[in-house]
Design an enzyme around this catalytic site. Structure first.
Site, PDB file in Angstrom:
ATOM      1  CB  ALA A 262      -0.853  -0.157   1.262  1.00 50.16           C
ATOM      2  CB  CYS A 382      11.860   5.851   1.939  1.00 50.22           C
ATOM      3  SG  CYS A 382      10.650   5.693   3.270  1.00 50.22           S
TER       4      CYS A 382
END
Length: 442
Positions: A262, A382
């Protein structure tokens, strides 16, 4: 409801209810249809207050007899927004900032709160000269923290990791305004065609240097001014994030798992690259997030995406040896994308850096069981934190000698020494990202 009241309510939702600032602001603007001047002032109040949160709290700590943690949450929001106008917005008269803040305290609190807010703000004005940020030489940590709006513990970590000069460069990167990056949906349009369309409408657009589907818009428009987004010809996705699908290098006729999928940016990118003869499973533990993946896939016209309600930490028990390629885009500290998420930079805690690697390794080990012999496993985050990146991968490889690292930068146009890609904002002028590519032995 006036602009300051809207900003106050939005900040309360972000700070107290942990709402995401971009979503809160977007919903407010859609609901209230503000004129341009009010729209600009509203976004300035919300994003400006969030950006300067630690500086504003530094002032409150100095002038208030009550500790910040003891203040009523709505009172704290009003104080922060009032002080932001006084100390950071030259076009707002001090008297207006005080008077409007008192009105907010009366409306959302009571007379006692209004009196307290008035006293704090006027005390701050009287003592303005005390709140000059110390120089780099006088107090390096506090200077960098207040100047570049980052938590002090994080500044200390970066200085330990990179040194002071690189930390300054990193902080400056995070202070720049992020450009909007679009990914061309290459199942429907080429990047060159998309770029041409944008430039024909006089948009300041240019190609991304590393992601072959990426386009940057240098002046940020309203997304409603980009019909290609509504038409499913483009998708908003950061350039660093786009590199992950290329390192995975999906092929036609394959079964591919994205185990932490998601909202589906990487899932849909993988599906576009692999073609409609592949099947790409976007997995998540929450049904409402699966619905978002499905919605994005349908909007982009990708019929080869499936959704799977599954915990990434246990997926290997259910789907052993089922996938040709598996992506683990692991939950992480997100330290590489602080430029884009003002509210999240204040929610980061040192304990996250200790807690997350345990979860990341658990997910990686479980997902690895899904990989067929000869298949590919990609791990990405990230963040720039080694404990969440190279240390997780190296620990996994020691436990699983059947997997061998391959040089990740061979599969995209950014070159890095060694097998892994670690993007550093202060070096690469890209959001911080880590990507490792591992192959399972035959």
């Amino acid at each position: 409801m006036n602009v300051r009241e809207l900003a106050c309510q939005s900040l309360f939702t972000v700070c107290q209810d942990k709402g995401y600032s971009n979503i809160v602001v977007s919903h407010t603007l859609q609901k209230y249809k503000l004129v341009d001047r009010d729209r600009r002032f509203y976004t300035e109040l919300v994003y400006g207050t969030l950006r300067h949160l630690n500086y504003l709290d530094w002032i409150i700590d100095a002038v208030s007899t009550r500790k910040i943690m003891k203040l009523d949450p709505i009172c704290l929001v009003i104080l922060r927004m009032g002080l932001y106008q006084i100390f950071c917005l030259t076009k707002v008269p001090e008297s207006a900032a005080c008077n409007e803040s008192v009105k907010l305290a009366t409306r959302f609190g009571n007379k006692g709160m209004a009196k307290f807010v008035n006293g704090i703000l006027r005390n701050g004005i009287r003592r303005r000269m005390e709140f000059t940020i110390p120089t780099l030489e006088d107090n390096t940590i506090l200077h960098l923290s207040l100047t570049y709006h980052q938590q002090q513990w994080l500044i200390k970590k970066w200085i330990a990791d990179y040194g002071t000069e690189e930390t300054i460069a990193l902080c400056r990167y995070f202070e720049t305004i992020p450009r909007l990056c679009l990914r061309a949906n290459t199942t429907k349009i080429s990047r060159d065609e998309l770029l041409h369309n944008l430039q024909q409408r006089n948009m300041d657009a240019e190609i991304a240097p590393y992601a072959p589907e990426g386009i940057y818009l240098n002046a940020i428009p309203s997304i409603h001014d980009i019909p290609e987004l509504q038409q499913g010809l483009a998708f908003i996705q950061d350039e660093s994030s786009m590199l992950v699908a290329h390192v995975l290098d999906p092929k036609p006729n394959e079964v591919i798992f994205d185990v932490c999928a998601a909202p589906g940016g990487k899932t849909t990118h993988i599906a576009a690259l692999a073609g409609d003869t592949s099947i790409v499973y976007g997995c998540d533990i929450y049904d409402h997030k699966l619905q978002l993946i499905e919605k994005n896939a349908n909007h982009l016209g990708l019929s080869n995406v499936r959704v799977l309600l599954q915990d990434a930490a246990t997926i290997g028990e259910m789907y052993a040896n089922r996938a040709d390629r598996v992506l683990v885009d692991a939950p992480c500290s997100g330290l590489g994308v602080l430029k884009r998420k003002l509210d999240l930079r204040w929610r980061k805690k040192t304990m996250d850096l200790k807690r997350l690697p345990v979860l990341q390794l658990t997910i990686l080990e479980s997902a690895s069981k899904c990989v067929k012999s000869g298949g590919i496993l990609v791990y990405s985050t990230c963040t720039m934190n080694d404990d969440e990146n190279v240390h997780v991968v190296e620990t996994f490889l020691k436990r699983h000698p059947e997997f061998k690292p391959e040089k990740a930068s061979d599969y995209c146009s950014i070159y890095k020494e060694g097998p892994y890609i670690q993007l550093l904002p202060q070096v690469d002028n890209l959001d911080g990202f880590f990507i490792a590519r591992l192959r399972r032995g035959e």
